[in-house]
Design an enzyme around this catalytic site. Structure first.
Site, PDB file in Angstrom:
ATOM      1  N   GLU A   1     -12.504  20.535 -25.574  1.00 12.99           N
ATOM      2  CA  GLU A   1     -13.016  20.885 -24.252  1.00 12.99           C
ATOM      3  C   GLU A   1     -11.800  21.018 -23.323  1.00 12.99           C
ATOM      4  OE1 GLU A   1     -16.443  18.493 -22.806  1.00 12.99           O
ATOM      5  OE2 GLU A   1     -15.422  18.588 -20.874  1.00 12.99           O
TER       6      GLU A   1
ATOM      7  N   ARG B   1     -20.604  23.859 -21.393  1.00 14.08           N
ATOM      8  CA  ARG B   1     -19.181  23.768 -21.009  1.00 14.08           C
ATOM      9  C   ARG B   1     -18.517  25.142 -21.066  1.00 14.08           C
ATOM     10  NH1 ARG B   1     -21.029  19.550 -20.158  1.00 14.08           N
ATOM     11  NH2 ARG B   1     -20.076  17.496 -20.391  1.00 14.08           N
TER      12      ARG B   1
ATOM     13  N   SER C   1     -14.202  13.843 -21.799  1.00 10.14           N
ATOM     14  CA  SER C   1     -14.473  14.262 -23.182  1.00 10.14           C
ATOM     15  C   SER C   1     -13.393  15.229 -23.625  1.00 10.14           C
ATOM     16  CB  SER C   1     -15.802  15.013 -23.270  1.00 10.14           C
ATOM     17  OG  SER C   1     -16.867  14.164 -22.964  1.00 10.14           O
TER      18      SER C   1
HETATM   19  N1  EPU Z   1     -21.714   7.921 -29.961  1.00 13.48           N
HETATM   20  C1  EPU Z   1     -21.161   7.280 -31.047  1.00 13.48           C
HETATM   21  N2  EPU Z   1     -20.182   6.358 -30.814  1.00 13.48           N
HETATM   22  C2  EPU Z   1     -19.775   6.043 -29.569  1.00 13.48           C
HETATM   23  C3  EPU Z   1     -20.335   6.705 -28.448  1.00 13.48           C
HETATM   24  C4  EPU Z   1     -21.300   7.653 -28.684  1.00 13.48           C
HETATM   25  O1  EPU Z   1     -21.516   7.532 -32.167  1.00 13.48           O
HETATM   26  O2  EPU Z   1     -18.896   5.180 -29.459  1.00 13.48           O
HETATM   27  C5  EPU Z   1     -22.751   8.957 -30.197  1.00 13.48           C
HETATM   28  C6  EPU Z   1     -24.129   8.316 -30.182  1.00 13.48           C
HETATM   29  O3  EPU Z   1     -24.902   8.935 -31.166  1.00 13.48           O
HETATM   30  C7  EPU Z   1     -24.642   8.649 -28.811  1.00 13.48           C
HETATM   31  C8  EPU Z   1     -24.079  10.036 -28.634  1.00 13.48           C
HETATM   32  O4  EPU Z   1     -22.753   9.926 -29.196  1.00 13.48           O
HETATM   33  O5  EPU Z   1     -26.027   8.614 -28.777  1.00 13.48           O
HETATM   34  C9  EPU Z   1     -23.999  10.571 -27.231  1.00 13.48           C
HETATM   35  O6  EPU Z   1     -23.102   9.783 -26.447  1.00 13.48           O
HETATM   36  P1  EPU Z   1     -23.069   9.954 -24.843  1.00 13.48           P
HETATM   37  O7  EPU Z   1     -24.420   9.803 -24.296  1.00 13.48           O
HETATM   38  O8  EPU Z   1     -21.984   9.064 -24.327  1.00 13.48           O
HETATM   39  O9  EPU Z   1     -22.706  11.480 -24.593  1.00 13.48           O
HETATM   40  P2  EPU Z   1     -21.706  12.493 -25.278  1.00 13.48           P
HETATM   41  O10 EPU Z   1     -22.481  13.559 -25.918  1.00 13.48           O
HETATM   42  O11 EPU Z   1     -20.723  11.759 -26.108  1.00 13.48           O
HETATM   43  C10 EPU Z   1     -21.646  14.078 -23.191  1.00 13.48           C
HETATM   44  C11 EPU Z   1     -20.611  14.772 -22.354  1.00 13.48           C
HETATM   45  C12 EPU Z   1     -20.017  13.819 -21.324  1.00 13.48           C
HETATM   46  C13 EPU Z   1     -21.135  13.272 -20.466  1.00 13.48           C
HETATM   47  C14 EPU Z   1     -22.159  12.552 -21.381  1.00 13.48           C
HETATM   48  C15 EPU Z   1     -23.348  12.049 -20.620  1.00 13.48           C
HETATM   49  C16 EPU Z   1     -19.711  16.508 -23.789  1.00 13.48           C
HETATM   50  C17 EPU Z   1     -18.523  16.979 -24.568  1.00 13.48           C
HETATM   51  N3  EPU Z   1     -19.569  15.319 -23.204  1.00 13.48           N
HETATM   52  O12 EPU Z   1     -20.962  13.089 -23.979  1.00 13.48           O
HETATM   53  O13 EPU Z   1     -19.164  14.592 -20.491  1.00 13.48           O
HETATM   54  O14 EPU Z   1     -20.638  12.364 -19.490  1.00 13.48           O
HETATM   55  O15 EPU Z   1     -22.638  13.497 -22.375  1.00 13.48           O
HETATM   56  O16 EPU Z   1     -24.158  13.102 -20.215  1.00 13.48           O
HETATM   57  O17 EPU Z   1     -20.711  17.206 -23.709  1.00 13.48           O
HETATM   58  C18 EPU Z   1     -16.932  15.254 -20.048  1.00 13.48           C
HETATM   59  O18 EPU Z   1     -17.295  16.395 -20.303  1.00 13.48           O
HETATM   60  O19 EPU Z   1     -15.749  14.969 -19.684  1.00 13.48           O
HETATM   61  C19 EPU Z   1     -17.889  14.178 -20.206  1.00 13.48           C
HETATM   62  C20 EPU Z   1     -17.550  12.908 -20.070  1.00 13.48           C
END
Ligand code: EPU
Length: 336
Positions: free
Chosen positions: A332, A164, A237
């Site tokens: 972010e 990012r 995010s």
């Molecule tokens: N998790 C929780 N609780 C929840 C949801 C998630 O604990 O309610 C934890 C879990 O451990 C899960 C992990 O978060 O395994 C990862 O969750 P997710 O796959 O939804 O991805 P993220 O890391 O939370 C990132 C990006 C998103 C992108 C997703 C999918 C960032 C800041 N965010 O989220 O990007 O869509 O991966 O690739 O890196 C954005 O930047 O606006 C965005 C939505």
């Protein structure tokens, strides 16, 4: 180029927060003449370069000067039998570009489906989702350096992309993106790095998966977890996933047995969503800002929320996460 005065920005940010631009400069075409008028209009660095408004939170009622690219030109050059160079104006909506490329048989952007925002913003932010980041497909970027008053052609390496992050992000409102060239493939190879996608396509040969199917799967995944901007305003995010040392991760693991994390080079990326959920913020609200119940990384507008309310909620979350884990969450989204 068009210039408008006293323009409401509520429809120009996905949070749906009200603010007014005293002057809005809409840049339409990447011509020398238009760049020259841009230099005349913008004598100093503008207060704000706005893309699709999917990453900003307005905390000021008025912003003196807002600059936005609204150009929609696209050029396509075949490089060889396997690749095409698709050069799109910064004003393109990113998701429209993804759709346009898939329909024309130019592949590589599918996993970035449904990301709100413009093509210009996608490189500043190095947007990423479901295993693909902009940096994986960006060939080069043309920008106006508003400080040195010159046009620069930057290669992928010169953009210094990170998680990012890019060179542009370190100099807010200095680099105005004109166009982005994406190096795409004429053959579709599904990227299944994201676990939920592997599960979804478990029993399928890669060659039997189509780009349209992948796009629709990505959209379903995204909208199953994140609020649709037209229904609930948000900036996707709100926080970045913190990246900490292995030693710090091991130390945290001894206090929080289930803490998730995955290795990135020599460091460990910890899901901010987990940290926020652990601190009890999932689904909670403060004023008219609230934490999305299905994905606590997202702050959303419950109705007529102000930027200050969003900031107050974000700061409370940061404070709790810091007190609990000693980790300083970085936003972010940007406050303006
Ligand atoms: N998790 C929780 N609780 C929840 C949801 C998630 O604990 O309610 C934890 C879990 O451990 C899960 C992990 O978060 O395994 C990862 O969750 P997710 O796959 O939804 O991805 P993220 O890391 O939370 C990132 C990006 C998103 C992108 C997703 C999918 C960032 C800041 N965010 O989220 O990007 O869509 O991966 O690739 O890196 C954005 O930047 O606006 C965005 C939505």
């Amino acid at each position: 180029m068009r210039i408008e005065h006293d323009v409401s920005l509520r429809q120009k940010n996905t949070f749906g927060i009200e603010a007014k631009a005293e002057s809005l400069v809409l840049f339409e075409q990447n011509t020398d003449a238009e760049i020259e008028s841009l230099f005349q209009q913008v004598q100093h660095i503008p207060t704000l370069i706005l893309g699709g408004g999917s990453n900003v939170v307005f905390t000021s009622a008025t912003i003196p000067l807002v600059l936005q690219h609204s150009g929609q030109k696209i050029e396509v050059a075949k490089r060889d039998d396997n690749t095409v160079l698709v050069t799109a104006d910064a004003g393109w909506d990113m998701d429209c570009l993804v759709q346009h490329c898939i329909s024309n048989g130019w592949y590589g952007l599918e996993n970035l489906s449904a990301i709100p925002g413009t093509v210009g913003a996608s490189v500043v932010q190095n947007v990423g989702a479901y295993g693909v980041e902009a940096k994986d497909v960006v060939h080069s970027v043309d920008v106006v350096d508003l400080q040195c008053r010159e046009v620069l052609h930057m290669t992928n390496a010169e953009c210094q992309f990170g998680y990012r992050d890019s060179l542009f992000k370190h100099f807010p409102n200095r680099f105005f993106v004109l166009r982005v060239a994406f190096l795409l493939s004429t053959h579709f190879h599904p990227c299944l790095d994201y676990k939920a996608l592997q599960t979804r396509f478990e029993r399928r040969e890669n060659s039997s998966i189509s780009a349209t199917e992948m796009r629709s799967e990505i959209c379903n995944l995204r909208w199953s977890k994140l609020p649709r901007p037209e229904e609930n305003g948000s900036a996707g995010s709100f926080f970045k996933n913190p990246v900490i040392s292995k030693a710090d991760f091991v130390a945290l693991g001894s206090r929080f047995a289930n803490i998730p994390g995955h290795e990135v080079d020599t460091m460990v990326k910890v899901p901010a969503a987990w940290l926020i959920e652990y601190c009890g913020w999932k689904g909670r609200s403060m004023g008219r800002a609230a934490v999305w119940p299905k994905q606590p990384l997202v702050i959303y507008n419950t109705g007529n929320c102000s930027g200050k309310e969003v900031r107050a909620l974000a700061e409370s979350i940061q404070q709790d996460v810091f007190n609990t884990f000693g980790i300083a969450l970085q936003t972010e989204a940007m406050f303006v």
